[in-house]
Design a protein around this motif. Structure first.
Motif, PDB file in Angstrom:
ATOM      1  N   TYR A  98     -50.088  25.662  17.314  1.00  0.00           N
ATOM      2  CA  TYR A  98     -49.519  26.119  18.590  1.00  0.00           C
ATOM      3  C   TYR A  98     -50.643  26.618  19.507  1.00  0.00           C
ATOM      4  CZ  TYR A  98     -46.452  28.716  21.792  1.00  0.00           C
ATOM      5  OH  TYR A  98     -45.799  29.181  22.912  1.00  0.00           O
ATOM      6  N   ALA A 125     -39.235  26.944  27.503  1.00  0.00           N
ATOM      7  CA  ALA A 125     -40.328  27.879  27.233  1.00  0.00           C
ATOM      8  C   ALA A 125     -40.460  28.844  28.401  1.00  0.00           C
ATOM      9  CB  ALA A 125     -41.634  27.124  27.003  1.00  0.00           C
ATOM     10  N   THR A 126     -41.108  29.972  28.124  1.00  0.00           N
ATOM     11  CA  THR A 126     -41.267  31.026  29.128  1.00  0.00           C
ATOM     12  C   THR A 126     -42.642  31.645  29.002  1.00  0.00           C
ATOM     13  OG1 THR A 126     -38.920  31.577  28.799  1.00  0.00           O
ATOM     14  CG2 THR A 126     -40.248  33.128  30.077  1.00  0.00           C
ATOM     15  N   ALA A 127     -43.384  31.712  30.084  1.00  0.00           N
ATOM     16  CA  ALA A 127     -44.629  32.481  30.120  1.00  0.00           C
ATOM     17  C   ALA A 127     -44.309  33.845  30.708  1.00  0.00           C
ATOM     18  CB  ALA A 127     -45.682  31.766  30.966  1.00  0.00           C
ATOM     19  N   MET A 160     -52.378  24.994  23.015  1.00  0.00           N
ATOM     20  CA  MET A 160     -52.541  25.786  24.224  1.00  0.00           C
ATOM     21  C   MET A 160     -53.992  25.756  24.703  1.00  0.00           C
ATOM     22  SD  MET A 160     -51.601  29.786  24.952  1.00  0.00           S
ATOM     23  CE  MET A 160     -49.872  29.498  24.529  1.00  0.00           C
ATOM     24  N   ALA A 162     -46.972  32.919  25.981  1.00  0.00           N
ATOM     25  CA  ALA A 162     -46.031  31.830  26.241  1.00  0.00           C
ATOM     26  C   ALA A 162     -45.074  31.767  25.061  1.00  0.00           C
ATOM     27  CB  ALA A 162     -46.763  30.502  26.428  1.00  0.00           C
ATOM     28  N   HIS A 163     -43.820  31.986  25.338  1.00  0.00           N
ATOM     29  CA  HIS A 163     -42.782  32.049  24.305  1.00  0.00           C
ATOM     30  C   HIS A 163     -42.067  30.699  24.240  1.00  0.00           C
ATOM     31  CE1 HIS A 163     -39.485  33.620  21.926  1.00  0.00           C
ATOM     32  NE2 HIS A 163     -38.625  33.202  22.823  1.00  0.00           N
ATOM     33  N   PRO A 164     -41.916  30.109  23.048  1.00  0.00           N
ATOM     34  CA  PRO A 164     -41.297  28.779  22.938  1.00  0.00           C
ATOM     35  C   PRO A 164     -39.776  28.817  22.978  1.00  0.00           C
ATOM     36  CG  PRO A 164     -41.972  29.530  20.788  1.00  0.00           C
ATOM     37  CD  PRO A 164     -42.438  30.579  21.762  1.00  0.00           C
ATOM     38  N   ASP A 210     -41.046  40.224  23.447  1.00  0.00           N
ATOM     39  CA  ASP A 210     -40.621  39.209  24.429  1.00  0.00           C
ATOM     40  C   ASP A 210     -39.774  39.816  25.546  1.00  0.00           C
ATOM     41  OD1 ASP A 210     -41.891  37.229  22.907  1.00  0.00           O
ATOM     42  OD2 ASP A 210     -40.102  36.879  21.701  1.00  0.00           O
ATOM     43  N   ARG A 242     -40.574  30.074  33.878  1.00  0.00           N
ATOM     44  CA  ARG A 242     -39.675  29.646  32.799  1.00  0.00           C
ATOM     45  C   ARG A 242     -39.211  28.231  33.126  1.00  0.00           C
ATOM     46  NH1 ARG A 242     -35.334  33.714  32.864  1.00  0.00           N
ATOM     47  NH2 ARG A 242     -34.782  32.682  34.794  1.00  0.00           N
ATOM     48  N   SER A 283     -45.147  25.051  26.535  1.00  0.00           N
ATOM     49  CA  SER A 283     -45.643  26.428  26.539  1.00  0.00           C
ATOM     50  C   SER A 283     -47.082  26.483  27.035  1.00  0.00           C
ATOM     51  CB  SER A 283     -45.549  27.021  25.130  1.00  0.00           C
ATOM     52  OG  SER A 283     -44.216  27.084  24.683  1.00  0.00           O
TER      53      SER A 283
END
Length: 237
Positions: free
Chosen positions: A15, A144-146, A19, A118-120, A154, A161, A183
């Motif tokens: 992961y 995904a959301t940064a 990135m 960055a959240h998947p 989180d 997003r 992400s």
């Protein structure tokens, strides 16, 4: 674009490698990379390799930085004093998390401007672990959301997003690989915002969402079966 940022990653986690690959391609070069070499890192690496089984695996970190003068250090825990001292010496404006354990305030206070992750999964609806599997099981959208990091899990302000289009040909493994790439793209967008000034902030204060642990195997299998049988509600085709 110039931005002084440090990059934290669990040792050879795919992961984080994806990135870093995208960030380097977009011209964002970390001032320092700190890998955590630990049992936690080993477990998370194997867990993610299982999640993307059969999909292309990002190049190893050493291959990604070949020819670049990026110092790489190894620590036993990203929350230990060695990591803090390395970061304090580097004096980054921003700390980028490329897949880590939960980072403690003593580390978060080091960067001058912010720590970003960055959240998947799509925040605030799915926080915590195994968002792809939980989204399948709960029949929710993938994405995904940064976001900025705060002391919660989180719960920091959202920068950007984006939903991931899910196709009928997708599998659990392809979704995990594609969301890792999404992400990474969102992290690159976030760093572009920060390099050019300030990033957008959407507060999560009061937002309803669940903080989830690793999904039990029987629930994951149920989610995979939903996808395989075409019963998932959010296909784009």
């Amino acid at each position: 674009m110039s931005l002084h940022f440090a990059f934290l990653v669990l040792e050879e986690n795919p992961y984080g490698r994806e990135m870093l690959r995208v960030l380097l391609e977009r011209g964002f070069v970390p001032s320092i990379i700190i890998q955590e070499v630990s049992e936690v890192g080993d477990a998370e690496r194997e867990k993610f390799l299982t999640r993307i089984a059969g999909q292309p695996v990002p190049r190893r970190l050493t291959q990604l930085i070949t020819g670049r003068k990026i110092p790489v250090y190894c620590v036993a825990n990203h929350n230990d004093n060695t990591c803090r001292e390395l970061l304090a010496s580097d004096k980054p404006d921003v700390l980028v998390l490329g897949g880590t354990r939960i980072i403690k305030p003593s580390i978060l206070e080091v960067p001058r401007r912010a720590t970003v992750n960055a959240h998947p999964g799509l925040l605030p609806w799915l926080r915590g672990s195994a968002s792809v599997g939980w989204a399948l099981y709960k029949d929710m959208k993938q994405g995904a959301t940064a976001h900025f990091i705060d002391p919660g899990i989180d719960t920091g302000d959202i920068i950007v997003r984006r939903e991931l289009p899910v196709h009928r040909t997708d599998t659990y493994e392809s979704l995990n690989a594609r969301i890792a790439h999404l992400s990474a793209e969102l992290m690159a967008e976030s760093l572009a915002f920060l390099a050019n000034g300030e990033a957008p902030r959407e507060t999560q204060d009061g937002a309803v969402g669940e903080t989830l642990k690793v999904i039990p195997e029987e629930l994951l299998e149920e989610g995979k079966k939903r996808l395989a049988e075409g019963r998932y509600s959010h296909y784009v085709d």
